[in-house]
Design a protein around this motif. Structure first.
Motif, PDB file in Angstrom:
ATOM      1  N   ILE A 153     -11.078 -34.296   6.361  1.00 30.77           N
ATOM      2  CA  ILE A 153     -11.589 -35.315   7.275  1.00 30.77           C
ATOM      3  C   ILE A 153     -11.113 -36.679   6.800  1.00 30.77           C
ATOM      4  O   ILE A 153     -11.385 -37.085   5.666  1.00 30.77           O
ATOM      5  CB  ILE A 153     -13.129 -35.300   7.334  1.00 30.77           C
ATOM      6  N   THR A 173     -22.858 -33.726   6.667  1.00 26.94           N
ATOM      7  CA  THR A 173     -22.959 -32.577   7.569  1.00 26.94           C
ATOM      8  C   THR A 173     -22.181 -32.874   8.836  1.00 26.94           C
ATOM      9  O   THR A 173     -21.911 -34.037   9.173  1.00 26.94           O
ATOM     10  CB  THR A 173     -24.414 -32.278   7.942  1.00 26.94           C
ATOM     11  N   TRP A 174     -21.853 -31.812   9.587  1.00 29.88           N
ATOM     12  CA  TRP A 174     -21.148 -32.011  10.848  1.00 29.88           C
ATOM     13  C   TRP A 174     -22.029 -32.721  11.868  1.00 29.88           C
ATOM     14  O   TRP A 174     -21.536 -33.501  12.692  1.00 29.88           O
ATOM     15  CB  TRP A 174     -20.649 -30.682  11.396  1.00 29.88           C
ATOM     16  N   ILE A 177     -21.624 -36.264  11.110  1.00 33.38           N
ATOM     17  CA  ILE A 177     -20.275 -36.701  11.491  1.00 33.38           C
ATOM     18  C   ILE A 177     -20.202 -36.954  12.994  1.00 33.38           C
ATOM     19  O   ILE A 177     -19.635 -37.957  13.457  1.00 33.38           O
ATOM     20  CB  ILE A 177     -19.232 -35.650  11.053  1.00 33.38           C
ATOM     21  N   ILE A 178     -20.775 -36.046  13.773  1.00 28.56           N
ATOM     22  CA  ILE A 178     -20.764 -36.218  15.238  1.00 28.56           C
ATOM     23  C   ILE A 178     -21.557 -37.461  15.638  1.00 28.56           C
ATOM     24  O   ILE A 178     -21.163 -38.199  16.563  1.00 28.56           O
ATOM     25  CB  ILE A 178     -21.309 -34.947  15.918  1.00 28.56           C
ATOM     26  N   LEU A 209     -14.100 -23.933   9.726  1.00 30.44           N
ATOM     27  CA  LEU A 209     -15.492 -24.172  10.101  1.00 30.44           C
ATOM     28  C   LEU A 209     -16.367 -22.953   9.844  1.00 30.44           C
ATOM     29  O   LEU A 209     -17.540 -23.074   9.480  1.00 30.44           O
ATOM     30  CB  LEU A 209     -15.572 -24.571  11.584  1.00 30.44           C
ATOM     31  N   TRP A 237     -20.202 -26.985  17.054  1.00 34.53           N
ATOM     32  CA  TRP A 237     -19.661 -28.232  16.510  1.00 34.53           C
ATOM     33  C   TRP A 237     -18.473 -28.715  17.342  1.00 34.53           C
ATOM     34  O   TRP A 237     -18.359 -29.910  17.643  1.00 34.53           O
ATOM     35  CB  TRP A 237     -19.237 -28.021  15.062  1.00 34.53           C
ATOM     36  N   VAL A 267      -9.742 -35.088  11.972  1.00 34.96           N
ATOM     37  CA  VAL A 267      -9.805 -33.806  11.272  1.00 34.96           C
ATOM     38  C   VAL A 267      -8.406 -33.205  11.312  1.00 34.96           C
ATOM     39  O   VAL A 267      -7.888 -32.886  12.385  1.00 34.96           O
ATOM     40  CB  VAL A 267     -10.823 -32.855  11.939  1.00 34.96           C
ATOM     41  N   PHE A 291     -14.117 -30.619   4.048  1.00 36.63           N
ATOM     42  CA  PHE A 291     -15.141 -30.216   5.006  1.00 36.63           C
ATOM     43  C   PHE A 291     -16.493 -30.063   4.299  1.00 36.63           C
ATOM     44  O   PHE A 291     -16.550 -29.653   3.139  1.00 36.63           O
ATOM     45  CB  PHE A 291     -14.778 -28.866   5.628  1.00 36.63           C
TER      46      PHE A 291
END
Length: 424
Positions: A153, A173-174, A177-178, A209, A237, A267, A291
């Protein structure tokens, strides 16, 4: 190529490792012709030429001859499969490591265990069991990792800060990130929050992932293993990226957007570190991280590995010596200094004569090296429909990322279609 003093010292030291092997060889009347083929961009031709020139100092009786490079790993695989029928197989090739199963099951590459058994100092040569496992087929190594890459990332820290994020405390965490993606996207002015290159590298992002959650792509007997929570979460995700504003564009468009300062989070493969740093020209501070990974998560390693097509005699020994040299300290140093790849050799990483000082000066690359204990094989589907499986998977992922279908609807259909192809 003229070798400077540092390169001479490096080659001499590496020659001791390769040769410790140091078996005496009588120089034949004519040099051994060793053909090598690879699939790298044109810009890396000089890397291979440098490695060959330095190898000549260790094995002056071997003449390395490079065959025309393939455009990518798929092209190289197809060339090798044709050559197996029509002739013209190289003695050594640098294949995508995800192709090792295909080549081994067709008996087109030589197993390495008998060659390793001849090395008295193998444990000192820098090849850990986890690294060799990346080229493992049914318990035997068939590949020497040469250029290792993991999905990573990339953050534009200026945009992170403008969006209210903390450059010193990036998301873990994803979900976080979102959320940061949404905030960067909300800056306006054409700024984009995030792009994930899910459509590239044989579904490498999707596999990463899943595996970083602790899941697997396939069962030991070759059936689909991601039909449960890890597969669903990976798709969710990807859906989240789309819901937060990810635009479906090509990877080259995404790289250009990132290096121009208009994309906050990218990414992409760790192998792009050097390219993206150079192309951004210091326009903004950048940070590259691995990740998010659960406590039992693993990290699939992509990239290329040296595989031997030569079968017997002096050609096989020359091929083995070249494989050790190219993946050893000297070859690894040549590759890493000119790219963002992770080396597959711990001697190169930790020895001040090779890459230790380089990593001290380049923290982003060092962060990628720290993932080596968690590296696992880049899984490839067996059988005649393996390439079709990659395409079907990718197309389903695109349906989710572009918000045309939901993860809940796609996952069972994807698993069913893949199972059918595996049985066909």
């Amino acid at each position: 190529m003229k070798l400077n003093r540092r390169r001479v010292l490096m080659t001499t030291a590496a020659g001791a490792l390769v040769g410790a092997a140091s078996r005496a060889f009588s120089q034949p009347a004519a040099p051994i012709r060793l053909t090598v083929q690879y699939a790298w961009p044109k810009s890396y031709d000089s890397v291979m030429q440098n490695i060959a020139a330095q190898f000549a100092a260790v094995r002056p009786d071997v003449h390395v001859e490079f065959m025309a490079p393939a455009t990518d790993y798929v092209d190289l695989l197809q060339r090798i499969l044709r050559a197996a029928i029509t002739g013209g197989m190289p003695d050594v090739a640098i294949h995508g490591m995800n192709n090792v199963d295909r080549l081994a099951e067709r008996k087109l590459i030589t197993p390495l265990r008998p060659l390793i058994a001849t090395e008295k100092n193998w444990s000192e040569m820098g090849y850990s069991p986890s690294i060799l496992s990346m080229g493992d087929v049914c318990g035997d190594p068939f590949c020497m990792p040469f250029t290792i890459a993991i999905k990573s990332i990339y953050y534009n820290l200026d945009l992170v800060k403008r969006a209210g994020g903390d450059p010193d405390k990036l998301p873990n965490t994803w979900g976080e990130i979102i959320e940061l993606q949404r905030k960067i996207q909300g800056l306006g002015g054409g700024v984009l929050g995030l792009y994930a290159d899910y459509y590239f590298d044989d579904n490498f992002t999707f596999q990463s992932l899943i595996q970083t959650q602790g899941g697997t792509i396939a069962t030991p007997d070759g059936r689909v293993a991601f039909g449960g929570k890890e597969g669903l979460q990976a798709l969710q995700w990807l859906q989240g990226f789309g819901q937060a504003g990810m635009i479906d564009m090509t990877v080259n468009q995404a790289y250009a957007s990132f290096t121009s300062g208009m994309l906050g989070i990218l990414v992409a493969s760790s192998s792009r570190i050097t390219q993206l740093t150079k192309d951004s020209g210091g326009l903004f501070p950048m940070k590259v991280v691995a990740f998010p990974r659960s406590i039992n998560g693993t990290v699939p390693g992509g990239g290329g590995g040296v595989m031997i097509h030569a079968k017997t005699g002096e050609k096989l020994q020359a091929a083995w010596d070249f494989a050790k040299f190219a993946t050893g300290p000297v070859g690894s140093t040549e590759v890493v200094e000119k790219s963002g790849y992770i080396p597959g050799n711990s001697v190169a990483i930790n020895d001040p004569r090779y890459l230790k000082s380089f990593y001290d000066r380049h923290p982003p690359q060092r962060a990628m090296v720290d993932q080596m204990p968690f590296l696992t094989k880049w899984y490839n589907w067996p059988g005649d429909h393996s390439l079709k499986i990659l395409t079907v998977t990718r197309d389903y992922i695109q349906q989710v990322a572009t918000l045309k279908q939901t993860p809940e609807a796609v996952l069972p259909k994807m698993v069913s279609d893949l199972e059918a192809l595996l049985k066909a």
